[in-house]
Design a protein around this motif. Structure first.
Motif, short mmCIF file in Angstrom:
data_model
loop_
_atom_site.label_atom_id
_atom_site.label_comp_id
_atom_site.label_asym_id
_atom_site.label_seq_id
_atom_site.Cartn_x
_atom_site.Cartn_y
_atom_site.Cartn_z
N MET A 1 40.09 36.43 48.50
CA MET A 1 41.36 36.92 49.02
C MET A 1 41.82 38.10 48.18
O MET A 1 41.81 38.04 46.95
CB MET A 1 42.41 35.81 48.99
CG MET A 1 43.79 36.24 49.47
SD MET A 1 44.97 34.88 49.42
CE MET A 1 46.46 35.74 49.94
N GLU A 2 42.20 39.21 48.82
CA GLU A 2 42.66 40.40 48.13
C GLU A 2 44.04 40.79 48.63
O GLU A 2 44.35 40.65 49.82
CB GLU A 2 41.68 41.56 48.37
CG GLU A 2 40.29 41.35 47.78
CD GLU A 2 40.29 41.33 46.27
OE1 GLU A 2 41.22 41.91 45.68
OE2 GLU A 2 39.37 40.74 45.68
N LEU A 3 44.86 41.28 47.72
CA LEU A 3 46.19 41.77 48.08
C LEU A 3 46.13 43.26 48.35
O LEU A 3 45.42 43.99 47.65
CB LEU A 3 47.18 41.50 46.95
CG LEU A 3 47.49 40.04 46.61
CD1 LEU A 3 48.42 39.98 45.41
CD2 LEU A 3 48.11 39.32 47.79
N THR A 4 46.85 43.70 49.34
CA THR A 4 46.96 45.14 49.58
C THR A 4 47.82 45.76 48.48
O THR A 4 48.56 45.05 47.77
CB THR A 4 47.59 45.43 50.95
OG1 THR A 4 48.96 44.98 50.93
CG2 THR A 4 46.83 44.70 52.05
N LEU B 1 46.91 25.86 42.40
CA LEU B 1 48.00 26.72 41.93
C LEU B 1 49.12 25.88 41.31
O LEU B 1 49.66 26.23 40.26
CB LEU B 1 48.54 27.56 43.08
CG LEU B 1 49.81 28.38 42.78
CD1 LEU B 1 49.57 29.35 41.63
CD2 LEU B 1 50.25 29.14 44.03
N GLN B 2 49.44 24.76 41.94
CA GLN B 2 50.49 23.91 41.42
C GLN B 2 50.13 23.37 40.04
O GLN B 2 50.97 23.34 39.12
CB GLN B 2 50.74 22.75 42.40
CG GLN B 2 51.93 21.87 42.02
CD GLN B 2 53.25 22.63 42.09
OE1 GLN B 2 53.44 23.48 42.94
NE2 GLN B 2 54.15 22.34 41.15
N ARG B 3 48.87 22.97 39.87
CA ARG B 3 48.42 22.49 38.56
C ARG B 3 48.51 23.60 37.52
O ARG B 3 48.89 23.37 36.37
CB ARG B 3 46.99 21.95 38.65
CG ARG B 3 46.86 20.64 39.42
CD ARG B 3 45.52 19.98 39.17
NE ARG B 3 44.41 20.85 39.58
CZ ARG B 3 43.89 20.87 40.81
NH1 ARG B 3 44.39 20.06 41.75
NH2 ARG B 3 42.89 21.66 41.09
N GLU B 4 48.15 24.82 37.93
CA GLU B 4 48.20 25.96 37.00
C GLU B 4 49.64 26.23 36.57
O GLU B 4 49.91 26.50 35.39
CB GLU B 4 47.61 27.19 37.69
CG GLU B 4 47.49 28.41 36.80
CD GLU B 4 46.32 28.30 35.84
OE1 GLU B 4 46.30 29.06 34.87
OE2 GLU B 4 45.45 27.44 36.05
N LEU B 5 50.56 26.15 37.50
CA LEU B 5 51.96 26.40 37.18
C LEU B 5 52.52 25.31 36.25
O LEU B 5 53.32 25.60 35.36
CB LEU B 5 52.79 26.49 38.45
CG LEU B 5 52.50 27.73 39.33
CD1 LEU B 5 53.25 27.62 40.65
CD2 LEU B 5 52.89 29.00 38.60
N GLU C 1 44.25 26.77 48.33
CA GLU C 1 44.19 26.39 46.92
C GLU C 1 45.57 26.06 46.35
O GLU C 1 45.80 26.17 45.15
CB GLU C 1 43.56 27.53 46.10
CG GLU C 1 42.13 27.85 46.51
CD GLU C 1 41.60 29.09 45.80
OE1 GLU C 1 40.53 28.97 45.15
OE2 GLU C 1 42.24 30.16 45.89
N ARG C 2 46.46 25.63 47.22
CA ARG C 2 47.83 25.36 46.81
C ARG C 2 47.90 24.33 45.68
O ARG C 2 48.67 24.48 44.73
CB ARG C 2 48.64 24.88 48.02
CG ARG C 2 50.12 24.61 47.71
CD ARG C 2 50.84 24.06 48.94
NE ARG C 2 52.26 23.85 48.66
CZ ARG C 2 53.20 24.75 48.83
NH1 ARG C 2 52.88 25.96 49.28
NH2 ARG C 2 54.46 24.49 48.56
N PRO D 1 44.10 36.31 43.39
CA PRO D 1 45.17 35.43 43.84
C PRO D 1 44.62 34.12 44.43
O PRO D 1 43.49 34.06 44.92
CB PRO D 1 45.88 36.26 44.91
CG PRO D 1 44.87 37.23 45.38
CD PRO D 1 43.99 37.53 44.21
N TYR D 2 45.45 33.09 44.35
CA TYR D 2 45.09 31.83 44.99
C TYR D 2 45.22 31.98 46.51
O TYR D 2 46.14 32.62 47.01
CB TYR D 2 46.02 30.71 44.52
CG TYR D 2 45.72 30.21 43.14
CD1 TYR D 2 44.82 29.16 42.93
CD2 TYR D 2 46.34 30.76 42.02
CE1 TYR D 2 44.55 28.69 41.66
CE2 TYR D 2 46.08 30.29 40.74
CZ TYR D 2 45.18 29.26 40.58
OH TYR D 2 44.90 28.80 39.31
#
Length: 219
Positions: free
Chosen positions: A1-4, A45-49, A41-42, A36-37
Motif C-alpha cells: 500500500m502506497e500513499l499519494t 497497527l493497534q498492537r504497534e500503537l 492490518e488494523r 503504511p498499514y
C-alpha cells in the motif's frame, strides 16, 4: 500500500518523519523502509500503537539514556554475520563481531530494565553470551581483539620462533643476516597459516550462533 503525495501532505507525514531520528544505521534503514498499514492490518497497527504508548510512558526511565547511548554505537555488521555462513571470518571481522556482542550485552540489560516497566508483548532483545565467550573467554569486557597465543599452540610456537630469530637478525651482518631473513620469511608464513587456522576454528565455533546474532540485529 502506497500513499499519494497529497495524502502524505494531508496527514503531515513529512512533519512526523523529519522528527523521527533513529540512532543507529539499522534504525535509519528501517525508517527508509517504512510503509503504511493496510486496512486489513488494523490489529497489527493497534498492537504497534499500544507498544508505542508504553514506550512514551517510560518518560525519564534510568535505563533509557544508557540504551540510547548504546544504540548510537551499534554498527551494521549484517554483512559480516552473513559471511560467517559461507566462509571463515578474518581478524577484523572477528573484532567487529566481538565489539557488537559486547554492546549487545549492555543493550539487552538496559532493555530488560525497560521491559520490566513497559511490559511490551511483541518486543524482545536477547544477548548471545555463548558467542561472546568464544571471543572473550577471559570475560575481560575489552572490545579490542587479537589472536592470543594461549588459543593455539601452533601459533604460540611460531611467534616464539619469530621473536628468537629477530633477536639473531638484530645482531647479525652480511651473509648470515641474509640467511636469517630468509628463515624469518618462512616463519612468518608459518605464523600466518596458524593465524588463519585459528580464525577458522573460531568461526566454526561461532557459526551455530549466527542466526541468534542476526535476530538481535533485527530486534
Amino acid at each position: 500500500m502506497e500513499l499519494t503525495l497529497q495524502q502524505q501532505q494531508d496527514i503531515g507525514l513529512d512533519f512526523v518523519l523529519d522528527r523521527l531520528l533513529p540512532l543507529s544505521p539499522l534504525g535509519r534503514e528501517k525508517k527508509r523502509a517504512l510503509s503504511p498499514y493496510a486496512p486489513s492490518e488494523r490489529d497489527a497497527l493497534q498492537r504497534e500503537l499500544i507498544d508505542l504508548g508504553k514506550a512514551v510512558a517510560l518518560g525519564d526511565h534510568p535505563a533509557l539514556r544508557s540504551f540510547r547511548q548504546g544504540l548510537m554505537q551499534v554498527r551494521d555488521i549484517r554483512a559480516t554475520v552473513a559471511r560467517l555462513k559461507e566462509r571463515d571470518l578474518d581478524q577484523v571481522e572477528l573484532f567487529e563481531l566481538k565489539r557488537y556482542l559486547l554492546l549487545l550485552r549492555g543493550l539487552a540489560a538496559d532493555f530488560a530494565a525497560l521491559q520490566a516497566s513497559a511490559r511490551w508483548e511483541d518486543l524482545a532483545l536477547q544477548e548471545v553470551p555463548e558467542a561472546l565467550a568464544i571471543l572473550d573467554p577471559e570475560h575481560s569486557g575489552n572490545p579490542s581483539f587479537s589472536l592470543r597465543d594461549q588459543w593455539s599452540s601452533e601459533l604460540a610456537a611460531a611467534r616464539r620462533e619469530k621473536r628468537e630469530i629477530e633477536k639473531q637478525i638484530s645482531l647479525a651482518a652480511g651473509g648470515e643476516r641474509e640467511a636469517l631473513l630468509v628463515r624469518r620469511t618462512a616463519i612468518v608464513l608459518k605464523e600466518g597459516a596458524a593465524e588463519q587456522q585459528l580464525c577458522g576454528d573460531l568461526s566454526n565455533s561461532l557459526r551455530p550462533y549466527g542466526p541468534a546474532i542476526s535476530d538481535s540485529l533485527e530486534a
